[in-house]
Design a protein around this motif. Structure first.
Motif, mmCIF file in Angstrom:
data_model
loop_
_atom_site.group_PDB
_atom_site.id
_atom_site.type_symbol
_atom_site.label_atom_id
_atom_site.label_comp_id
_atom_site.label_asym_id
_atom_site.label_seq_id
_atom_site.Cartn_x
_atom_site.Cartn_y
_atom_site.Cartn_z
ATOM 1 N N THR A 73 0.834 -1.207 0.000
ATOM 2 C CA THR A 73 0.000 0.000 0.000
ATOM 3 C C THR A 73 0.864 1.251 0.000
ATOM 4 N N THR A 74 1.895 1.244 0.847
ATOM 5 C CA THR A 74 2.814 2.382 0.925
ATOM 6 C C THR A 74 3.462 2.662 -0.427
ATOM 7 N N THR A 75 3.912 1.608 -1.096
ATOM 8 C CA THR A 75 4.609 1.773 -2.377
ATOM 9 C C THR A 75 3.692 2.339 -3.454
ATOM 10 N N ILE A 76 2.480 1.773 -3.573
ATOM 11 C CA ILE A 76 1.551 2.231 -4.619
ATOM 12 C C ILE A 76 1.104 3.665 -4.367
ATOM 13 N N VAL A 77 0.783 3.982 -3.104
ATOM 14 C CA VAL A 77 0.375 5.354 -2.773
ATOM 15 C C VAL A 77 1.531 6.324 -2.985
ATOM 16 N N ALA A 78 2.756 5.878 -2.696
ATOM 17 C CA ALA A 78 3.927 6.737 -2.889
ATOM 18 C C ALA A 78 4.100 7.116 -4.354
ATOM 19 N N LEU A 79 3.911 6.151 -5.238
ATOM 20 C CA LEU A 79 4.033 6.438 -6.671
ATOM 21 C C LEU A 79 2.981 7.454 -7.112
ATOM 22 N N ALA A 80 1.769 7.313 -6.553
ATOM 23 C CA ALA A 80 0.718 8.276 -6.880
ATOM 24 C C ALA A 80 1.016 9.645 -6.278
ATOM 25 N N ALA A 81 1.503 9.661 -5.038
ATOM 26 C CA ALA A 81 1.803 10.933 -4.367
ATOM 27 C C ALA A 81 2.919 11.688 -5.077
ATOM 28 N N LYS A 82 3.874 10.947 -5.651
ATOM 29 C CA LYS A 82 4.976 11.599 -6.379
ATOM 30 C C LYS A 82 4.421 12.434 -7.537
ATOM 31 N N LEU A 83 3.440 11.901 -8.223
ATOM 32 C CA LEU A 83 2.865 12.608 -9.367
ATOM 33 C C LEU A 83 1.858 13.674 -8.934
ATOM 34 N N ILE A 84 0.997 13.336 -7.969
ATOM 35 C CA ILE A 84 -0.099 14.222 -7.593
ATOM 36 C C ILE A 84 0.378 15.395 -6.743
ATOM 37 N N LEU A 85 1.274 15.125 -5.775
ATOM 38 C CA LEU A 85 1.721 16.166 -4.851
ATOM 39 C C LEU A 85 2.984 16.877 -5.326
ATOM 40 N N VAL A 113 6.277 15.989 -5.134
ATOM 41 C CA VAL A 113 7.292 16.019 -4.082
ATOM 42 C C VAL A 113 8.404 15.046 -4.465
ATOM 43 N N SER A 114 9.472 15.034 -3.658
ATOM 44 C CA SER A 114 10.572 14.115 -3.933
ATOM 45 C C SER A 114 10.123 12.673 -3.673
ATOM 46 N N MET A 115 10.925 11.718 -4.142
ATOM 47 C CA MET A 115 10.557 10.310 -3.999
ATOM 48 C C MET A 115 10.524 9.896 -2.542
ATOM 49 N N LEU A 116 11.489 10.336 -1.754
ATOM 50 C CA LEU A 116 11.498 9.989 -0.334
ATOM 51 C C LEU A 116 10.297 10.600 0.384
ATOM 52 N N GLU A 117 9.967 11.835 0.037
ATOM 53 C CA GLU A 117 8.793 12.466 0.649
ATOM 54 C C GLU A 117 7.513 11.747 0.230
ATOM 55 N N ALA A 118 7.477 11.258 -1.011
ATOM 56 C CA ALA A 118 6.310 10.512 -1.475
ATOM 57 C C ALA A 118 6.157 9.205 -0.696
ATOM 58 N N PHE A 119 7.273 8.524 -0.445
ATOM 59 C CA PHE A 119 7.218 7.296 0.341
ATOM 60 C C PHE A 119 6.843 7.596 1.797
ATOM 61 N N LEU A 120 7.258 8.730 2.304
ATOM 62 C CA LEU A 120 6.854 9.140 3.649
ATOM 63 C C LEU A 120 5.332 9.306 3.708
ATOM 64 N N PHE A 121 4.776 9.948 2.706
ATOM 65 C CA PHE A 121 3.325 10.111 2.652
ATOM 66 C C PHE A 121 2.639 8.750 2.558
ATOM 67 N N GLY A 122 3.178 7.859 1.718
ATOM 68 C CA GLY A 122 2.595 6.522 1.586
ATOM 69 C C GLY A 122 2.614 5.756 2.893
ATOM 70 N N ALA A 123 3.714 5.899 3.651
ATOM 71 C CA ALA A 123 3.818 5.210 4.943
ATOM 72 C C ALA A 123 2.785 5.732 5.934
ATOM 73 N N ILE A 124 2.527 7.038 5.895
ATOM 74 C CA ILE A 124 1.572 7.651 6.829
ATOM 75 C C ILE A 124 0.170 7.080 6.644
ATOM 76 N N VAL A 125 -0.234 6.851 5.408
ATOM 77 C CA VAL A 125 -1.589 6.337 5.141
ATOM 78 C C VAL A 125 -1.585 4.844 4.829
ATOM 79 N N GLY A 126 -0.464 4.173 5.091
ATOM 80 C CA GLY A 126 -0.321 2.781 4.669
ATOM 81 C C GLY A 126 -1.069 1.759 5.487
ATOM 82 N N SER A 127 -1.431 2.094 6.738
ATOM 83 C CA SER A 127 -2.063 1.097 7.605
ATOM 84 C C SER A 127 -3.531 1.403 7.841
ATOM 85 N N THR A 128 -4.299 0.336 8.045
ATOM 86 C CA THR A 128 -5.672 0.526 8.492
ATOM 87 C C THR A 128 -5.639 0.973 9.947
ATOM 88 N N ASP A 129 -6.741 1.521 10.417
ATOM 89 C CA ASP A 129 -6.753 2.140 11.739
ATOM 90 C C ASP A 129 -7.575 1.311 12.717
#
Length: 506
Positions: free
Chosen positions: A105-117, A119-135
């Protein structure tokens, strides 16, 4: 002096009003078909500076402190309520979803965040990690009381209870990668195994120790037992966190051990923690609602980016993660579709979004606003349709019936006895026998029987039926022997003539 007293009184009044508003929203949430946590967030946003202006709150550090404390309590309560016999068959797919699923989930969202937001690749993966887990808070709240099939509910609850540590680890790891000039990648791998492994071990040990301590200590007041249990939850988290392990994983594991052990004042402990978890859930989501400024959140740019990322997360990342993580694990397509849709985001991503803000990461405010919008979208769209989808996919189980509350003596420390509640299990040996014929262990007495919600006054001629709730007065010394006796099963009629007689009495 007067001004200080006024400020204290005003603060207490605000807390009271927020709690009252939060409790009342739970009543309306069921009628409106909207998860209560969404309404909690709205209460916070309305009460904040961009709303009615009652409270100005923009301190991410305090929000993080309250959020983590609340998550500990919520995870502890969720673990207490989780039955090991329902989780055990799905432990492997749950752990796969909690680890591999989060990474995918983190990886796929990171790829999307890189394009949509942008941001840099590391920042995109940071965003993916933040939303990567269910709550866990969102899943426990939405599934509580719903008659979704036990296997599905157990998988989601076990996943949400164990995947937060992975999201926390990945978030902190990517923050360090962004800030550190020369990060150690091998160190991250070692740190991961230490956090998960030692967190698991510490949870097991402290869970066993807590169960033993609760049963052995004699307290003069029954109200102290729930406090004692909660103290172990906080001790478990802090001990693990201070040793560099996953405190959240340790708490959930300890709660599983405690909740599936025979406990003194079990129902008092459960009811107290259930109420306290609700209170912390209300306060946490209201505080997180206060932290966001609607004027910044509901801008066209944030809404568009949030909707695009929500689309990728809900309809692409989560399904891909579920289908790949559960390969060969005996889930059919309908079940995988349901697990994909039920991957709710909630408090954890919002709390994790405060970490980059406190670390001074570029674009951290953008991340927080978009994460907040993603959480609102997930809880509002997915949370309000979970039951409907389960019914559509024919994944609904029998209607859940809440058992009556048990009766317990005022003080075990003085009386050395208690009234326990027992549900007569399928094929129990005592089914079909009258109370006069059942040879209960000494120092036990049947006080009441609840049958289909109706009180049955016990007498010698009363015959025990399946699904009866028995209220039995017993001494502490006889309690274990009584529980073992009640768990005895009937023997097959072919091997034992006595069982034929039992069937005839039924």
């Amino acid at each position: 002096m007067i001004s200080g007293a006024f400020n204290v009184d005003y603060f207490i009044l605000l807390i009271a009003m927020l709690l009252i508003a939060g409790v009342l929203t739970t009543k309306f949430s069921a009628r409106m078909g909207v998860p209560a946590l969404v309404l909690f967030i709205i209460v916070g946003m309305v009460a904040g500076s961009d709303g009615l202006g009652f409270i100005y709150f923009d301190n991410a550090k305090y929000a993080q402190l309250i959020g983590v404390f609340a998550l500990v309590i919520i995870l502890f309560e969720g673990g207490l309520q989780t039955k090991w016999k329902t989780v055990k068959p799905v432990i492997i797919p749950s752990l796969s979803l909690a680890t591999l699923g989060v990474i995918l989930t983190t990886t796929i969202v990171a790829l999307a965040a890189k394009l949509i937001l942008d941001v840099s690749m590391l920042e995109a993966f940071l965003f993916g990690a933040i939303v990567g887990s269910t709550d866990a808070a969102a899943v426990f709240a939405v599934l509580k009381g719903q008659n979704i099939k036990e296997r599905m509910g157990a998988t989601l609850e076990a996943e949400s209870g164990t995947n937060d540590p992975m999201a926390v680890f990945l978030t902190l790891a990517f923050i360090e990668l962004i800030l550190a000039p020369e990060p150690s990648y091998l160190g991250f791998i070692g740190n991961f195994f230490w956090q998960m492994g030692f967190g698991l071990l510490l949870g097991l040990l402290l869970g066993k120790f807590a169960s033993y301590s609760i049963n052995k200590i004699n307290l003069d007041s029954s109200g102290l037992y729930p406090v004692f249990a909660m103290a172990f939850a906080l001790l478990t988290y802090s001990a693990a966190a201070l040793m560099g392990a996953s405190g959240l994983l340790a708490v959930y594991v300890a709660a599983l051990i405690i909740g599936n052990s025979e406990l003194t004042y079990r129902h008092s402990i459960f009811r107290f923690n259930e109420g306290f978890a609700w209170m912390m859930q209300i306060l946490m989501f209201i505080i997180l609602g206060l932290l966001v400024f609607p004027g910044q959140l509901f801008q066209f740019d944030i809404i568009l980016k949030g909707l695009l990322i929500s689309f990728v997360l809900i309809l692409v990342a989560r399904p891909v993660a579920v289908f790949l993580s559960t390969i060969g694990m005996d889930f059919d397509t309908k079940e995988k579709v349901f697990l994909s849709w039920a991957g709710l985001r909630g408090a954890v991503p919002i709390v994790l979004a405060t970490f980059p803000m406190l670390a001074g990461i570029p674009n951290s405010q953008l991340f927080f606003n978009v994460v907040f919008f993603v959480v609102l979208t997930s809880t509002l769209v997915q949370g309000s349709t979970i039951t409907m989808l389960a019914a559509k996919l024919k994944l609904m189980g029998p209607k859940k019936v809440s058992p009556p509350h048990s009766l317990e003596l005022v003080s075990i420390g003085k009386a050395n006895a208690e009234i326990i509640e027992v549900e007569v299990e399928d094929n129990a040996k005592i089914i079909g026998q009258s109370l006069a014929d059942i040879k209960f262990p000494e120092n036990t007495l049947i006080n009441a029987i609840i049958r289909s919600g109706i009180l049955v006054t016990p007498s010698g001629d009363t015959v025990i039926r399946e699904k009866d709730f028995l209220y039995i007065l017993t001494s502490r010394k006889s309690k274990k022997k009584l529980e073992e006796f009640l768990k005895e099963k009937k023997v097959d009629s072919e091997d034992d003539d006595g069982s034929e007689q039992l069937k005839m009495k039924m």
